[in-house]
Enzyme design. Sequence first.
Site, PDB file in Angstrom:
ATOM      1  N   ASP A 129       0.798  -1.231   0.000  1.00  0.00           N
ATOM      2  CA  ASP A 129       0.000   0.000   0.000  1.00  0.00           C
ATOM      3  C   ASP A 129       0.830   1.279   0.000  1.00  0.00           C
ATOM      4  O   ASP A 129       0.265   2.383  -0.066  1.00  0.00           O
ATOM      5  CB  ASP A 129      -0.965   0.002   1.193  1.00  0.00           C
ATOM      6  CG  ASP A 129      -2.128  -0.952   0.977  1.00  0.00           C
ATOM      7  OD1 ASP A 129      -2.558  -1.088  -0.181  1.00  0.00           O
ATOM      8  OD2 ASP A 129      -2.574  -1.569   1.948  1.00  0.00           O
ATOM      9  N   ASP A 180      -5.523  -4.526  -6.406  1.00  0.00           N
ATOM     10  CA  ASP A 180      -5.285  -3.154  -5.958  1.00  0.00           C
ATOM     11  C   ASP A 180      -3.829  -2.718  -6.194  1.00  0.00           C
ATOM     12  O   ASP A 180      -3.530  -1.541  -6.373  1.00  0.00           O
ATOM     13  CB  ASP A 180      -5.591  -3.005  -4.462  1.00  0.00           C
ATOM     14  CG  ASP A 180      -6.741  -3.870  -3.987  1.00  0.00           C
ATOM     15  OD1 ASP A 180      -6.962  -4.940  -4.588  1.00  0.00           O
ATOM     16  OD2 ASP A 180      -7.401  -3.505  -3.021  1.00  0.00           O
TER      17      ASP A 180
END
Length: 405
Positions: free
Chosen positions: A128, A189
């Site tokens: 992330d 993602d």
Amino acid sequence: MKARNWLMGVGLAMLAACTDSNSGTTSGQFDVDKVLAYCDTQVRRTLDELSRGDEGTDYTMMPRNIPDSTSHWYCSKATKEEWCAGFWPGILWYDYEYTKDPVIKAEAERFTDALESISHITPAYDHDLGFLMFCSYGNGYRLTHNEAYREVILRSADALAELFNPKAGTILSWPRNVEMLGGHNTIMDNMINLEMLFWASKNGGDKNLYDIAVSHADTTMKYHFRPDYTSYHVAVYDSVTGHFIKGMTHQGYSDSSMWARGQAWAIYGYTVVYRETQDPKYLDFVQRVTDVYLKRLPDDYIPYWDFDDPAIPYAPRDASAACVVASALLELSGYVSPEKGSTYREAALRMLESLSSDKYQCGKQKPAFLLHSTGHYPNGSEIDASIIYADYYYIEALLRLKRGI
Ligand code: GLY
């Protein structure tokens, strides 16, 4: 309590100047300046809310969501574990880009600075880092050319690259879940994090970062999609040999369903990969991934959280997926044939029109931009809520529309 009402006055004055000085800001019936002005109002309401309390604003606490039942932001600490911590600084940068208001810039700088320590953490906690550092520092650098920001991005890109497994050919998404998932795992993602690697490779970072991004995109293209171009959320590879083991879901309805935001990340991610490589194979691929998504949208162009939830039409929507796709399509429409480009641009406008209606905008109810996003349905969290990343991609899409990308 620190009063911030003056922020509103300054903002409106700057905005008037901003609107006057731009032409072509109304696209058909869609008045993008009006919607951006709405976003600016909500940004200032949020800043006001965050500044309440004896201590004033805690710049390490980032707005994350507003559950359906409440009207105030739930904030979370900006740490390596909080994948959403870069979106609020990013929204402030976008609002500054629109208003040119130095007060908003100063707030953007303060919230951005709260993430700096994350760039020093090595090995990286997880993938992330791209979301965290590029939505914040990436936009900050784009608008200010602050050299210190560039250093932070380059350091973050190097840390992200440490998660690359050359045998599998992808970046590891969740180091903490290798054992539980049965190997090297990559989630869709992760495609969004590639933009930071491409950027770093062109802006003083290691050239190898480009190769890592391309390898990740190629491997994901090969294994992370079904023959109909819908995507798995998670792909698991053997950590040692790199062989593909299985595709599965984490946040979707089932292993074989099309989770709306996962497909949205794919559309956005491959649009970026095409922009950065100019390799036509990605342009062909991203159109297939996009078309299967567009074909199955409901009438208002805002997807249900998963296209295969049997509860449709009573299932919750995911406005965040619509924001991600609207933003991506505005870019993608400039790369494809004129005919396809009009289809994609028209679809993006329909998404933005729906999102900007009373049904999806918070209006006076809450200080976020949008209602009706779904974060993690199987976990029972952030269902039919305002979520910060919906707002981030919404304002990004609006600015893309205003600038003509
Ligand atoms: N990256 C997690 C999500 O899209 O919810």
